[in-house]
Design an enzyme around this catalytic site. Structure first.
Site, PDB file in Angstrom:
ATOM      1  N   SER A  25       0.648  -1.483   0.235  1.00  0.00           N
ATOM      2  CA  SER A  25      -0.027  -0.001   0.179  1.00  0.00           C
ATOM      3  C   SER A  25       0.806   1.157   0.080  1.00  0.00           C
ATOM      4  O   SER A  25       0.316   2.371  -0.512  1.00  0.00           O
ATOM      5  CB  SER A  25      -0.875  -0.163   1.204  1.00  0.00           C
ATOM      6  OG  SER A  25      -0.206  -0.131   2.418  1.00  0.00           O
ATOM      7  N   ASP A 295      -3.392   8.286   7.493  1.00  0.00           N
ATOM      8  CA  ASP A 295      -4.018   7.465   8.391  1.00  0.00           C
ATOM      9  C   ASP A 295      -3.356   6.655   9.382  1.00  0.00           C
ATOM     10  O   ASP A 295      -2.263   7.029   9.668  1.00  0.00           O
ATOM     11  CB  ASP A 295      -4.858   6.663   7.310  1.00  0.00           C
ATOM     12  CG  ASP A 295      -4.148   5.594   6.284  1.00  0.00           C
ATOM     13  OD1 ASP A 295      -2.863   5.573   6.811  1.00  0.00           O
ATOM     14  OD2 ASP A 295      -4.679   5.356   5.329  1.00  0.00           O
ATOM     15  N   HIS A 298      -0.061   4.983   7.042  1.00  0.00           N
ATOM     16  CA  HIS A 298       0.612   5.631   5.773  1.00  0.00           C
ATOM     17  C   HIS A 298       0.949   7.237   5.942  1.00  0.00           C
ATOM     18  O   HIS A 298       0.091   7.772   6.612  1.00  0.00           O
ATOM     19  CB  HIS A 298      -0.406   5.601   4.471  1.00  0.00           C
ATOM     20  CG  HIS A 298      -0.776   3.981   4.121  1.00  0.00           C
ATOM     21  ND1 HIS A 298      -2.043   3.700   4.649  1.00  0.00           N
ATOM     22  CD2 HIS A 298      -0.253   3.067   3.753  1.00  0.00           C
ATOM     23  CE1 HIS A 298      -2.208   2.705   4.329  1.00  0.00           C
ATOM     24  NE2 HIS A 298      -1.049   1.911   3.732  1.00  0.00           N
TER      25      HIS A 298
END
Length: 331
Positions: A25, A295, A298
């Protein structure tokens, strides 16, 4: 985004013909958008500061590899494999998938493991051979490209430590499981070399969270990963693998000394909900330059800019091994 002096000095001429990105991610640019998986970021407030809006990037703006792409002087972002056309492959592709790992069984729901990302790269190579005419011409072209690989975090967070007593935890202690990961990773990096990669940047497992077990695992993995990079450089002498210690860069002291002042080290910029992701259509913090986390997992664009620039050019031996990206690109 403010373009740094480093970027200004390299913009205007391409430093490599193509850039191929493998990862999770931290690098995903939309490969998960059409998959049946909760790990998606194709909705606001993700992309609130990105020129194209929400695209599947787990960030308010540009990811680390996006910034590196700019530093390398590409005119456009490297497209995701899921949305790319055949005409895109000459500049490279992004295969990264949120939730993916070194092991095929890492992650919940649909995801694209590193093995599958390598299979997707083989499809790209077939198309490249057709475009350039011969296998030799495609191989020579691929030899000049830059490759970014960042895997392993999910193999711990979403596999080994996924439950209090996961199957993997019952079968292996942490040392043995880490050895299994490194052994598999070694085979995958060798496969990438076999497919033509000669300039490979390897990023470590992220250990910036508060979970003691994950931090312990990350330190163990990263120590072994650095040794693996050294071993690969010894054995595969026609290539250069480099290890960039992003974990060192992500320390609060390092970021503050680099550029950020008065940063919030605990809170997230966006309001998080399920799986630690931003709640859809929620309002994020106004000053995205004051947070180390966008978040729960990240970093925001400001941190990605700093990490990319420090990754690209750095003389600190604690950060890069055995060289930085600027030097490997010039080989």
């Amino acid at each position: 985004m403010v373009i740094s002096n480093l970027q200004q000095c390299v913009l205007g001429f391409s430093q490599v013909p193509c850039f191929f990105i493998f990862g999770d991610s931290l690098s995903d640019s939309g490969n998960n958008n059409d998959l049946v998986i909760a790990a998606k970021a194709n909705y606001p407030p993700y992309g609130i500061d990105f020129p194209l809006g929400p695209t599947g990037r787990f960030c308010n703006g540009e990811t680390r590899v996006d910034v590196i792409t700019k530093i390398l002087a590409f005119n456009n972002y490297i497209p995701s494999f899921a949305m790319a056309s055949t005409s895109d492959i000459l500049k490279g592709l992004n295969y990264a998938s949120s939730g993916s790992g070194i092991l095929d069984d890492t992650g919940a729901g649909e995801h694209i493991s590193l093995n599958q990302q390598l299979q997707n790269h083989k499809v790209t190579i077939k198309n490249l051979v057709a475009k350039l005419g011969t296998v030799d011409s495609a191989t020579q072209y691929l030899n000049k490209c830059l490759y970014s690989v960042g895997m392993g975090t999910n193999d711990y967070a979403n596999n080994y430590f996924s439950t209090l007593l996961s199957v993997k935890m019952l079968l292996y202690d942490l040392e043995k499981f880490t050895e299994i990961l490194i052994h598999q990773y070694s085979k995958q990096l060798r496969t990438l070399h076999h497919l033509g990669a000669r300039k490979i940047v390897v990023f470590p497992v992220n250990n910036t969270g508060c979970a003691e077990n994950l931090n312990k695992a990350a330190k163990l993995f990263n120590k072994k990963l650095k040794s693996l990079v050294d071993h690969l450089n010894t054995k595969l002498t026609d290539a250069k693998f480099i290890y960039v210690n992003v974990c060192q860069m992500m320390s609060s002291d390092f970021l503050v000394s680099a550029a950020m002042k008065n940063i919030d080290l605990r809170e997230t910029c966006c309001e998080v909900g399920s799986y630690g992701l931003c709640k859809p259509s929620s309002s994020p913090c106004k000053d995205r330059n004051a947070f180390i986390f966008w978040d729960s997992s990240h970093p925001p664009e400001i941190v990605n800019i700093l990490l990319a620039e420090l990754t690209f050019s750095n003389s600190d031996s604690d950060v890069k091994f055995p060289m930085d990206i600027r030097r490997v690109v010039g080989l």
